[in-house]
Scaffold this active site. Structure first.
Site, mmCIF file in Angstrom:
data_model
loop_
_atom_site.group_PDB
_atom_site.id
_atom_site.type_symbol
_atom_site.label_atom_id
_atom_site.label_comp_id
_atom_site.label_asym_id
_atom_site.label_seq_id
_atom_site.Cartn_x
_atom_site.Cartn_y
_atom_site.Cartn_z
ATOM 1 N N TYR A 44 0.871 -1.179 0.000
ATOM 2 C CA TYR A 44 0.000 0.000 0.000
ATOM 3 C C TYR A 44 0.901 1.219 0.000
ATOM 4 O O TYR A 44 1.842 1.305 0.793
ATOM 5 C CB TYR A 44 -0.905 0.020 1.233
ATOM 6 C CG TYR A 44 -2.338 -0.313 0.934
ATOM 7 C CD1 TYR A 44 -3.138 0.569 0.222
ATOM 8 C CD2 TYR A 44 -2.887 -1.524 1.351
ATOM 9 C CE1 TYR A 44 -4.444 0.261 -0.065
ATOM 10 C CE2 TYR A 44 -4.203 -1.849 1.067
ATOM 11 C CZ TYR A 44 -4.987 -0.946 0.357
ATOM 12 O OH TYR A 44 -6.277 -1.255 0.065
ATOM 13 N N GLU A 71 -0.352 4.783 -0.614
ATOM 14 C CA GLU A 71 -1.151 5.991 -0.859
ATOM 15 C C GLU A 71 -0.310 7.230 -0.578
ATOM 16 O O GLU A 71 0.480 7.265 0.359
ATOM 17 C CB GLU A 71 -2.407 5.980 0.010
ATOM 18 C CG GLU A 71 -3.422 4.951 -0.471
ATOM 19 C CD GLU A 71 -4.489 4.658 0.565
ATOM 20 O OE1 GLU A 71 -5.655 4.520 0.178
ATOM 21 O OE2 GLU A 71 -4.131 4.558 1.750
ATOM 22 N N ASP A 113 -6.726 14.332 -24.235
ATOM 23 C CA ASP A 113 -6.726 12.897 -23.961
ATOM 24 C C ASP A 113 -6.078 12.219 -25.168
ATOM 25 O O ASP A 113 -6.696 12.092 -26.221
ATOM 26 C CB ASP A 113 -8.158 12.418 -23.754
ATOM 27 C CG ASP A 113 -8.259 10.922 -23.485
ATOM 28 O OD1 ASP A 113 -7.248 10.218 -23.657
ATOM 29 O OD2 ASP A 113 -9.351 10.464 -23.118
ATOM 30 N N THR A 141 -3.556 6.570 -21.653
ATOM 31 C CA THR A 141 -3.345 5.219 -21.148
ATOM 32 C C THR A 141 -1.918 4.821 -21.485
ATOM 33 O O THR A 141 -1.235 5.494 -22.267
ATOM 34 C CB THR A 141 -4.316 4.219 -21.789
ATOM 35 O OG1 THR A 141 -4.225 4.337 -23.220
ATOM 36 C CG2 THR A 141 -5.751 4.472 -21.355
ATOM 37 N N LYS A 184 -2.506 0.424 -25.447
ATOM 38 C CA LYS A 184 -2.805 0.896 -26.804
ATOM 39 C C LYS A 184 -1.523 1.081 -27.619
ATOM 40 O O LYS A 184 -0.664 0.213 -27.625
ATOM 41 C CB LYS A 184 -3.648 2.176 -26.739
ATOM 42 C CG LYS A 184 -4.988 2.005 -26.029
ATOM 43 C CD LYS A 184 -5.815 3.265 -26.154
ATOM 44 C CE LYS A 184 -7.192 3.120 -25.539
ATOM 45 N NZ LYS A 184 -7.154 3.236 -24.055
ATOM 46 N N ARG A 207 -1.691 -2.181 -18.863
ATOM 47 C CA ARG A 207 -2.951 -1.454 -18.753
ATOM 48 C C ARG A 207 -2.847 -0.464 -17.589
ATOM 49 O O ARG A 207 -2.598 -0.854 -16.442
ATOM 50 C CB ARG A 207 -4.120 -2.412 -18.536
ATOM 51 C CG ARG A 207 -4.338 -3.364 -19.703
ATOM 52 C CD ARG A 207 -5.630 -4.127 -19.558
ATOM 53 N NE ARG A 207 -6.767 -3.236 -19.651
ATOM 54 C CZ ARG A 207 -7.346 -2.849 -20.799
ATOM 55 N NH1 ARG A 207 -6.853 -3.260 -21.945
ATOM 56 N NH2 ARG A 207 -8.386 -2.054 -20.788
#
Length: 495
Positions: free
Chosen positions: A87, A89, A264, A293, A296, A302
């Site tokens: 974790y 954060e 984008d 992203t 692609k 991903r």
């Protein structure tokens, strides 16, 4: 000379590897994956079986989905590590959990590669997906343009310091800002203000389209809409527009009306990274905030990332916990590897081949009588209007899949069949280019696509049911098998 990850079995899925640098690692990669699958099999054999079948299916089909690619084996293996167990954060040097020093390294390296690759002042590599990246961008813009001035007006540094009355006023203001984005049927994305999407619910939104005669962006019309609507944010970029965009003009429009330009580039980031898009066609120097992203055309894992100017960087850096939960450290590590690959000279050659192949594919369709939106392409995708074959997009998509050609149906401008059945098929060249396909192979693929569509007949008035002429699927699959065998996926990898 650095090996292209697209042509070495050690690093990626490429063309025949007999003489390819790195071929000596094929046995190592095979042993690694066999071991992984054997371990998985001891716990849940159905998952191991599905994983093996997925590789077989991808090897045996013509993947023409514009949003898909093949990541390198190095990228894929990076994701399968104990970095998944952390974790973390917060952000580098400012975590809400102890023991994140190695995650700090991973995130710092990934961000460094992103900044250098795209020439951006700041990069944020935590978003789990494209929509997450866009949400971070939206809220960073709102925080910078709306929240920060309100706090300054009241002489406080944090929203918790506002009175309840002032907080309610700010909440109301945050929820009533305006967004202007490309409409879905013109080639925009769900997250550009489509009402059923959260972006359409967050903002008072309006869409701009394309010229009804040419299908091309009309910058004068976009400027007129911006002057009339006066949005806080103008979103540029696309998921199904087969042409390039002049981002310098989009920035001029944004500046004129005092809007933040957000781009984008999820679909065409690989063409930006590979310097196929430069100057006015490179969004990064012109946009205030750029999202993408990492899969692609960028050929990574991903995930998503956000690039920003220094003005917006502090707000973007608060993406977690503002919008995101704990970052996926193993995926950030894979992003670092993919971005390092994209900084190699070989990636530029790959990106240029993607664009060249798209043009060859479009020309192959056109000379066989197909009708394309905008009449062609100058990026990585082709949008085919299938109404000339008497089909809906759903019928065409299904018939092609029956024949081993994997695509997706897509709306076209003013689509009479709506966003579900559609009237179009969207094709993309990144994946098969990674396998080694060139213009000649894509011309042959165009021939196969037209063969399928000409031999598909709708059943009655149904927009979904169809009949594929006997022997068509078998004929096309056999021809595809020859192309695929000459350009194997992950050559040398055996399970």
């Amino acid at each position: 000379m650095t090996a292209d990850p697209a042509t070495t079995p050690a690093a990626a899925p490429g063309a025949p590897a007999a003489a390819a640098p790195g071929a000596e690692y094929a046995d190592t990669a095979s042993a690694a994956y066999r071991s992984i699958l054997q371990i998985i099999e001891t716990i849940e054999p159905r998952i191991a079986d599905a994983t093996r079948k997925e590789l077989a299916d991808q090897r045996d089909s013509l993947k023409l989905i514009a949003s898909e690619n093949y990541a390198s084996l190095a990228v894929l293996l990076t994701m399968g590590s104990w970095l998944s167990d952390k974790y973390a954060e917060g952000t580098v040097g400012h975590r809400f959990y102890a023991g994140c020093q190695n995650v700090d390294t991973v995130e710092s390296v990934a961000a460094e590669h992103a900044r250098e690759l795209f020439g951006a002042p700041y990069a944020y590599v935590q978003p789990h997906s494209g929509i997450d990246a866009n949400l971070v961008a939206f809220w960073a813009i709102l925080a910078t343009r709306v929240e920060a001035p309100a706090l300054a007006e009241h002489g406080v540094k944090h929203v918790n310091d506002l009175s309840e009355a002032d907080w309610e006023k700010l909440r109301n203001k945050l929820g009533n800002q305006r967004l202007l984005g490309m409409s879905l049927d013109a080639g925009g994305h769900l997250t550009h203000g489509f009402r059923p999407n959260i972006s359409g619910k967050m903002f008072h939104q309006r869409s701009y389209g394309t010229d009804p005669n040419t299908g091309l962006l009309d910058y004068d019309a976009v400027a007129a809409a911006a002057r009339e609507f006066k949005p806080l944010i103008i979103v540029a970029g696309y998921s199904a527009y087969p042409r390039r965009i002049n981002f310098a003009k989009m920035r001029e429009i944004a500046d004129e009306v005092g809007a933040t330009l957000m781009v984008d580039m999820a679909h065409f980031a690989g063409l930006v990274a590979g310097k196929v898009f430069t100057g006015d066609e490179d969004p990064v120097p012109h946009a205030h905030v750029t999202t993408t992203t990492t899969h692609k055309s960028l050929r990574g894992p991903r995930g998503g990332l956000v690039l920003a100017t220094e003005e917006y960087a502090p707000a973007v850096d608060k993406g977690c916990p503002m919008v995101l939960g704990g970052p996926l450290s193993h995926v950030m590590a894979a992003k670092a590897v993919a971005l390092a690959e994209a900084r190699q000279p070989a990636f530029r050659a790959y990106a240029q081949r993607v664009a060249d192949n798209a043009k060859a594919f479009a020309e192959g369709l056109l000379k066989r009588g197909a009708r394309l939106v905008t009449g062609g392409t100058d990026n990585h995708l082709v949008l085919l209007d299938v109404t000339s074959f008497g089909l809906t997009g759903r019928q065409a998509e299904s018939a092609l899949l029956d024949s081993g050609v994997v695509t997706n149906r897509n709306a076209i401008p003013a689509d009479p069949n709506g966003a579900w059945y559609t009237s179009g098929i969207r094709f993309g060249t990144p994946a098969l280019t990674t396998r080694g396909f060139g213009p000649d192979e894509f011309d042959r693929v165009a021939e196969l696509v037209v063969d399928v569509l000409r031999n598909t007949t709708p059943e009655g008035s149904s927009k979904a049911k169809y009949t594929l002429a006997e022997g068509t699927a078998e004929r096309v699959r056999a021809a595809s098998a020859e192309l695929l065998a000459a350009n194997p996926l992950y050559p040398g990898l055996t399970l």
